[in-house]
Design a protein around this motif. Sequence first.
Motif, mmCIF file in Angstrom:
data_model
loop_
_atom_site.group_PDB
_atom_site.id
_atom_site.type_symbol
_atom_site.label_atom_id
_atom_site.label_comp_id
_atom_site.label_asym_id
_atom_site.label_seq_id
_atom_site.Cartn_x
_atom_site.Cartn_y
_atom_site.Cartn_z
ATOM 1 N N PHE A 75 34.172 39.643 57.283
ATOM 2 C CA PHE A 75 34.780 39.244 55.321
ATOM 3 C C PHE A 75 35.802 40.188 55.450
ATOM 4 O O PHE A 75 36.225 41.798 55.629
ATOM 5 C CB PHE A 75 33.754 39.632 54.715
ATOM 6 C CG PHE A 75 33.807 39.232 53.422
ATOM 7 C CD1 PHE A 75 33.964 38.327 52.497
ATOM 8 C CD2 PHE A 75 33.913 40.814 52.846
ATOM 9 C CE1 PHE A 75 34.394 38.391 51.231
ATOM 10 C CE2 PHE A 75 34.780 40.361 51.118
ATOM 11 C CZ PHE A 75 34.120 38.809 50.466
ATOM 12 N N ARG A 78 39.305 42.563 50.272
ATOM 13 C CA ARG A 78 40.111 41.835 48.968
ATOM 14 C C ARG A 78 40.617 42.785 47.747
ATOM 15 O O ARG A 78 40.102 43.703 48.263
ATOM 16 C CB ARG A 78 38.725 40.982 48.136
ATOM 17 C CG ARG A 78 37.773 40.156 48.801
ATOM 18 C CD ARG A 78 38.607 38.826 49.015
ATOM 19 N NE ARG A 78 38.100 38.057 49.080
ATOM 20 C CZ ARG A 78 37.736 37.684 50.154
ATOM 21 N NH1 ARG A 78 37.760 37.755 51.371
ATOM 22 N NH2 ARG A 78 36.868 35.857 50.414
ATOM 23 N N ASN A 168 30.171 46.481 48.321
ATOM 24 C CA ASN A 168 30.643 45.470 47.501
ATOM 25 C C ASN A 168 29.345 44.294 48.388
ATOM 26 O O ASN A 168 29.430 43.911 49.215
ATOM 27 C CB ASN A 168 31.642 44.907 47.771
ATOM 28 C CG ASN A 168 32.204 44.141 47.569
ATOM 29 O OD1 ASN A 168 32.062 43.041 46.853
ATOM 30 N ND2 ASN A 168 33.727 43.483 48.122
ATOM 31 N N LEU A 172 27.964 35.778 44.626
ATOM 32 C CA LEU A 172 28.929 34.531 44.495
ATOM 33 C C LEU A 172 27.147 33.516 44.421
ATOM 34 O O LEU A 172 26.561 33.872 44.891
ATOM 35 C CB LEU A 172 30.167 33.547 45.343
ATOM 36 C CG LEU A 172 30.822 34.227 45.375
ATOM 37 C CD1 LEU A 172 31.165 34.045 46.658
ATOM 38 C CD2 LEU A 172 31.539 35.352 44.433
ATOM 39 N N ALA A 192 28.570 37.502 53.392
ATOM 40 C CA ALA A 192 29.082 38.289 52.623
ATOM 41 C C ALA A 192 29.511 38.279 51.368
ATOM 42 O O ALA A 192 30.017 38.803 50.691
ATOM 43 C CB ALA A 192 30.373 38.830 54.076
ATOM 44 N N GLU A 223 30.233 46.579 42.981
ATOM 45 C CA GLU A 223 31.534 45.319 42.463
ATOM 46 C C GLU A 223 30.866 44.212 42.189
ATOM 47 O O GLU A 223 29.533 44.038 42.470
ATOM 48 C CB GLU A 223 32.310 45.196 43.873
ATOM 49 C CG GLU A 223 33.729 43.799 42.949
ATOM 50 C CD GLU A 223 34.177 43.396 44.678
ATOM 51 O OE1 GLU A 223 34.980 44.823 45.120
ATOM 52 O OE2 GLU A 223 34.366 42.703 44.357
HETATM 53 N N1 GLN Z 1 35.268 38.968 45.398
HETATM 54 C C1 GLN Z 1 35.087 37.961 46.872
HETATM 55 C C2 GLN Z 1 35.529 35.756 46.789
HETATM 56 O O1 GLN Z 1 36.615 35.936 45.207
HETATM 57 C C3 GLN Z 1 33.801 37.440 46.652
HETATM 58 C C4 GLN Z 1 32.709 39.139 47.217
HETATM 59 C C5 GLN Z 1 31.526 39.144 47.361
HETATM 60 O O2 GLN Z 1 31.025 38.492 46.868
HETATM 61 N N2 GLN Z 1 31.310 40.111 47.032
HETATM 62 O O3 GLN Z 1 35.537 35.697 47.393
#
Ligand code: GLN
Length: 261
Positions: A75, A78, A168, A172, A192, A223
């Motif tokens: 992953f 971000r 984190n 989703l 991930a 997060e």
């Molecule tokens: N913020 C990530 C994304 O939109 C998702 C990260 C996560 O699920 N921890 O790709």
Amino acid sequence: MEKVFLSRFPESFYVWKEVIGRSLSDLWLQDELSRSEKKLLSLGLRCYWAGFPLPYLTGEARFAERIFKVRPGVFLPRQESEVLLEAAEKEIPSNSKVLEIGTGTGAVIISLLLNRADLKGVGLEISSKAAELACENACFYQIGSRLKVINQDFESFSGEKFQAIVCNPPYLSFYEIMALPFSVRYYEPREALDGGESGLEFYYKLSEKVRELLFSGGLLLVEVGKRQSDMVKEVFSPFMSWEKSYFDGLGVERVLVFRLR
Ligand code: GLN
């Protein structure tokens, strides 16, 4: 041929520069390439146009002003997670031992230990590919003596307690996974990202385990996704008190800080 590519697809400037490591102005002025450069460039452009994320092509990603090695199958760090780093830097008490659950490339825990020389850490990572990469990044930044990377899933991890946990998690929901850009959905590791149908599954598992891994009064920093914060507060409410939130640059409540009661 180069000029056609360059004028039609401005993004390819970037690929070109990153892939063959030459500046655009050199390229424009000299207008000559070796065979191996041409090969590399055409491979890079084809992968890029097929949605392959650029950091996987260059092998590097930037996180909180540092460069981390990345690799397909792991992953990518971000920008949202820089909020997690900021919160951890501010909230975690001096001389704590910190556990990161789901370390990935190691970008968050390594940055944290580099920015806070008083902390020690353990990075738990279920994927062996990612755990290996986190070790390489830790070695590059020479913090092997303060960071232990363990290739294990957090549910079976036991025997040690920490003053703080950062995480984190995959958050989703099913619908958000469906709506992801092609480059994320097809090229980044699903485990991930995928938090089950509601996006909250990992938080529920985590809430079962935190009491075992934290000293009483210990901190959990997680997060969360957009519009998830209230639901996540609810998930942890039986054992933990929500203390504060950190927001990202777009005003999204991105990191929640809880304390074990
Ligand atoms: N913020 C990530 C994304 O939109 C998702 C990260 C996560 O699920 N921890 O790709």
